[in-house]
Design an enzyme around this catalytic site. Structure first.
Site: not given
Ligand SMILES: *Cc1c(COP(=O)(O)O)cnc(C)c1O
Length: 339
Positions: A80, A183, A219
């Site tokens: 990722r 991210k 989300e």
């Molecule tokens: C990191 C993140 C998540 C959760 O991802 P995980 O891999 O499950 O920790 C969800 N939404 C956003 C916007 C994120 O930055």
């Protein structure tokens, strides 16, 4: 050496002994450095400062009953980060370098991995950012990658409990064809105002709708959303959601338990039909949702009337935690044991 009160840890920063770093220069990543310095020195015209060329990851290490340290889904986090790098034109770090850095950072700070009984864990934070100077809007030529770790307490101090969330239609987190699937720090800066507003009003988080039509669930700030209806696990598909590794894992677990998994657009009105709902991410695994208020529509979708989480949320949560702590055999190949 100071002793740590594991029971009083929060989700905050506690200094540890070392962090590990790589530097990218002359079109290549260098060798790993291990340092006890908690600061970085960079050029005043670094692209991360001005143009937000920065991405991060978040994963955890857990100490089992057997004393062994287990890291959850290391490879998925490495992949990722590579995707985030492509998304904002930063050089990718190889899976091998990422893995070496995570394992070294954990080993070098082994004394900070909380004991099994505490329910706490070691949070691992990789971050990669442009440090090369640039005034015109262009990707930097130099980058730094750092991993630091910090012990964090169990997310649910008062037990696994549902909290209320809110839809605030006047804010978006990410554009449909923007950087929502990466991210990157910029997405978080963009969500601070809405997040603070929600907290002031007594909500634990904002549930974002899709930015274009304001019809579909996207989300919950830093966590993905899912709903449970009967034997189905339903989670939104969209071009502006960050692909949560926790969500991916819960989908696999749900399937292994004989549930049907649906990943598709989820219209807001469908919230009415869910028996349970939750937010999922590395920090909490699952945060059960008590209710979602859509203030502009004067609507409230209620999932828990008695202050207790739903049975499916609890089952999924317990199963994932059991794999992370090594209480249950990892049949999915998700765990890296630190030798
Ligand atoms: C990191 C993140 C998540 C959760 O991802 P995980 O891999 O499950 O920790 C969800 N939404 C956003 C916007 C994120 O930055």
């Amino acid at each position: 050496m100071e002793t740590i009160d594991w029971s009083s840890l929060s989700f905050g920063y506690m200094p540890t002994d070392y962090n590990v770093r790589y530097t990218y220069k002359n079109n290549a990543w260098g060798e790993m450095e291990i340092t006890d310095s908690q600061t970085v020195t960079m050029h005043i015209a670094s692209t991360c400062l001005h143009y937000g060329q920065a991405a991060f990851e978040g994963l955890k290490a857990f100490r089992g009953k057997d004393g062994k340290i287990r890291i959850f889904r290391l490879d998925e986090n490495a992949k990722r980060l590579q995707s985030s790098c492509r998304g904002i034109m930063m050089p990718e770090l190889s899976l091998e370098k990422f893995k070496d850095a995570v394992i070294t950072a954990v080993k070098k700070n082994e004394r900070f991995v909380p004991p099994y009984e505490s329910g706490a864990s070691l949070y691992i934070r990789p971050v990669l950012f442009g440090t090369g100077e640039q005034v015109g809007v262009k990707p930097a030529k130099e980058y730094v990658f750092i991993i630091f770790v910090t012990p964090v307490g169990p997310y649910f101090k008062e037990g696994f409990k549902p909290t209320p969330m809110v839809i605030l239609r006047q804010y978006d987190r990410a554009a449909p064809l923007g950087t929502g699937t990466f991210k990157v720090g910029g997405n978080y800066a963009a969500s601070l105002v809405a997040g603070e507003k929600a907290h002031e009003m007594g909500y634990s988080a904002v549930l974002y709708l899709d930015a274009k039509e304001k019809k579909y669930i996207d989300e919950c700030g830093p966590a993905n959303f899912f709903g449970i209806r009967g034997n189905s696990y339903i989670t939104p598909k969209s071009t502006s959601i960050l692909p949560s590794i926790t969500n991916k894992s819960l989908m696999t677990i749900a399937e292994s338990l004989g549930m049907t998994v649906e990943q598709r657009r989820v219209p807001e009105e469908e919230l009415e039909t869910f028996d349970e709902a939750g937010a999922c991410g590395t920090a909490a695994v699952i945060s059960p949702i008590e209710r979602i208020d859509d203030l502009d529509r004067n609507k409230s979708y209620v999932f828990s009337k008695d202050g207790k989480p739903g049975v499916i949320c609890e089952k999924l949560y317990n199963k994932l935690r059991a794999i992370q702590y090594g209480d249950e055999t990892d049949t999915f190949g998700w765990i890296t044991i630190v030798e």
